[in-house]
Design an enzyme around this catalytic site. Structure first.
Site, PDB file in Angstrom:
ATOM      1  N   TYR A   1      -0.248   3.176   5.422  1.00 27.56           N
ATOM      2  CA  TYR A   1       0.723   2.766   6.441  1.00 27.56           C
ATOM      3  C   TYR A   1       1.576   3.903   7.010  1.00 27.56           C
ATOM      4  CZ  TYR A   1       0.048  -2.302   6.182  1.00 27.56           C
ATOM      5  OH  TYR A   1      -0.458  -3.572   6.293  1.00 27.56           O
TER       6      TYR A   1
ATOM      7  N   LYS B   1      -9.036   0.531  -5.913  1.00 31.92           N
ATOM      8  CA  LYS B   1     -10.454   0.659  -5.572  1.00 31.92           C
ATOM      9  C   LYS B   1     -10.895   2.025  -6.093  1.00 31.92           C
ATOM     10  CE  LYS B   1     -14.241  -0.709  -3.542  1.00 31.92           C
ATOM     11  NZ  LYS B   1     -15.086  -1.785  -4.094  1.00 31.92           N
TER      12      LYS B   1
ATOM     13  N   ASP C   1     -11.784  -5.833  -4.674  1.00 26.54           N
ATOM     14  CA  ASP C   1     -12.781  -6.828  -4.244  1.00 26.54           C
ATOM     15  C   ASP C   1     -12.935  -7.924  -5.308  1.00 26.54           C
ATOM     16  OD1 ASP C   1     -13.877  -4.842  -5.881  1.00 26.54           O
ATOM     17  OD2 ASP C   1     -15.753  -4.636  -4.757  1.00 26.54           O
TER      18      ASP C   1
ATOM     19  N   ASP D   1      -0.896  -6.137   1.201  1.00 29.61           N
ATOM     20  CA  ASP D   1      -0.810  -6.949   2.420  1.00 29.61           C
ATOM     21  C   ASP D   1      -1.887  -8.028   2.386  1.00 29.61           C
ATOM     22  OD1 ASP D   1      -0.095  -7.671   5.115  1.00 29.61           O
ATOM     23  OD2 ASP D   1      -1.865  -6.561   5.791  1.00 29.61           O
TER      24      ASP D   1
ATOM     25  N   ASP E   1      -1.607 -12.466   1.432  1.00 28.71           N
ATOM     26  CA  ASP E   1      -2.056 -13.598   2.257  1.00 28.71           C
ATOM     27  C   ASP E   1      -2.978 -14.509   1.441  1.00 28.71           C
ATOM     28  OD1 ASP E   1      -0.774 -12.574   4.601  1.00 28.71           O
ATOM     29  OD2 ASP E   1      -2.418 -13.303   5.855  1.00 28.71           O
TER      30      ASP E   1
HETATM   31  C1  IPM Z   1       3.188  -8.192   6.789  1.00 30.44           C
HETATM   32  C2  IPM Z   1       2.561  -7.899   8.134  1.00 30.44           C
HETATM   33  C3  IPM Z   1       2.829  -6.467   8.578  1.00 30.44           C
HETATM   34  C4  IPM Z   1       2.195  -5.541   7.563  1.00 30.44           C
HETATM   35  C5  IPM Z   1       2.316  -6.163  10.008  1.00 30.44           C
HETATM   36  C6  IPM Z   1       2.960  -7.053  11.027  1.00 30.44           C
HETATM   37  C7  IPM Z   1       2.519  -4.731  10.397  1.00 30.44           C
HETATM   38  O1  IPM Z   1       1.201  -8.191   8.103  1.00 30.44           O
HETATM   39  O2  IPM Z   1       4.410  -8.001   6.637  1.00 30.44           O
HETATM   40  O3  IPM Z   1       2.472  -8.636   5.895  1.00 30.44           O
HETATM   41  O4  IPM Z   1       1.000  -5.219   7.650  1.00 30.44           O
HETATM   42  O5  IPM Z   1       2.908  -5.114   6.655  1.00 30.44           O
HETATM   43 MN    MN Z   2       0.543  -9.222   6.278  1.00 33.81          MN
END
Ligand code: IPM
Ligand code: MN
Ligand code: NAD
Length: 355
Positions: A136, A187, A220, A244, A248
């Protein structure tokens, strides 16, 4: 002294869920007699499209210097080329305030909220996502851009200091919360330079935490296991991009993005709270956005600001909403964003100040 929190709705469903989160926060502030002001800031795609400015240096300095924290909805709008505002606001604040911990709890409140066939009742995973380096930093660049010979380089940065402090934070959290297992996710088979550093530091730091079970998993396989047997995991510690992605996935397994909060932290400093989800353009303006992730951010905010009782009140009311079926469509309910938020705010406010 009165504490100050900046509030940014942002884009898409951001302002819709933040409105409800603010309503809940205000109810808790009244109920517990907390000295805290919530101040709205106009940042996001609309402002950028109107003024050509994402955020100024002075604004960032004021946000970080004059406030105790910030509550952010989401940033993401197709009208903004390349989502530059998300990087210049959200990522810049994370970097400049050195918020190295992205704390992302994935908790299954009730088994039926999980899309898994037979979910264990005790899925409770906390992702410690490194938040200031990895892929990042935007180091790298493009060479011969726009030609058939184009080269794009996006570097992954892993420093001893950065790796050490996120791993230590994960272990300290595990001890404080009585969590048994800390799993490093990497990884290291394909990316051995970064892998060697993370594994060495994990071993060294982990040696100071003899009571925790320690293991390492490839990302993975972890993605697979978070679906197969998520109840096996407690604390995951990982790099920025893997964190990240896994947050999710962890969110979905425990009820979806509509429920998943995050805190961007550097202990003792200004902190930034945001749902894990984005601006959800597919449902923006429909009243279907789930405000619970944003409301859980309010709970994390209170916790971080030393208002543990208010945090518990918010969590309790949120749990009541889930148990009572006051849910938005993503969780199988038929209530609107506003109805869910209003129900929880009212619940929080019940009993009057000091009750
Ligand atoms: C998150 C989002 C951000 C990230 C994006 C919007 C840059 O996906 O906070 O999870 O990748 O950190
Ligand atoms: Mn995210
Ligand atoms: P998203 O998280 O916005 O949406 C993914 C899916 O989850 C969509 O189907 C959406 O409707 C659903 N969803 C998300 N939040 C929900 C909620 N509260 N209630 C009900 N359903 C919800 O991810 P995306 O579509 O990849 O991203 C949209 C934009 O948001 C992009 O520009 C992205 O960069 C941005 N984004 C911003 C942040 C942030 O600011 N923290 C985080 C993630 C994505």
């Amino acid at each position: 002294m009165e504490k100050r929190v900046a509030v940014v709705g942002g884009d898409g469903i951001g302002p819709e869920v933040i409105r409800e989160a603010v309503g809940v926060a205000e109810a808790a502030i009244r109920r517990h007699g907390i000295q805290l002001s919530l101040e709205t800031w106009d940042l996001g795609a609309e402002r950028y499209l109107r003024e050509g400015v994402t955020i100024t240096e002075d604004e960032k300095a004021r946000l970080i210097g004059e406030y105790d924290g910030m509550l952010l909805g989401a940033l993401g709008d197709v009208r903004v080329p390349d989502q530059i505002h998300a990087r210049e606001i959200l990522l810049a604040l994370r970097f400049e305030a050195d918020l190295y911990i992205n704390f992302r709890p994935c908790t299954l409140y009730l088994p039926h909220l999980s899309p898994l066939k037979n979910p264990a009742a005790d899925i409770d995973i906390t992702v410690f996502r490194e938040n200031t380096e990895g892929l990042y930093t935007n180091l790298g660049g493009r060479f011969k851009a726009g030609t058939p010979d184009e080269i794009a380089i996006q570097e992954s940065v892993n420093t001893y200091k950065g790796v050490e402090r996120i791993i230590r934070a994960a272990f300290e959290y595990a001890v404080a919360q009585g969590r048994e297992r800390v799993t490093l996710v990497d990884k290291a088979n394909a990316l051995p330079h970064a892998g060697a550093l993370w594994r060495r530091v994990f071993r060294d730091v982990g040696a100071g935490f003899p009571d925790q079970r320690k293991d390492a998993m490839y990302v993975d396989a972890m993605a697979m296991d978070l679906v197969r047997r998520p109840e096996e995991y407690d604390v995951l510690v990982t790099s920025n991009l893997f964190g990240d992605i896994l947050s999710d996935l962890g969110a979905q397994v425990t009820g979806g993005l509509g429920l998943a909060p995050s805190a961007n932290l550097h202990p003792g400093r200004w902190a930034l709270f945001e749902p894990v989800h984005g601006s959800a353009p597919d449902i923006a303006g429909t009243g279907a956005a789930n405000p619970l992730a944003a409301i859980r951010c309010v709970s994390l905010l209170f916790e971080t600001l030393g208002e543990a009782e208010a945090a518990r009140t918010v969590e309790g009311a949120l749990g009541d909403a889930l148990a009572s079926g006051v849910l938005t469509p993503d969780l199988g309910g038929s209530h609107s964003t506003e109805e869910v938020g209003g129900w929880i705010a009212q619940r929080v406010g019940e009993g009057g100040q000091g009750a």
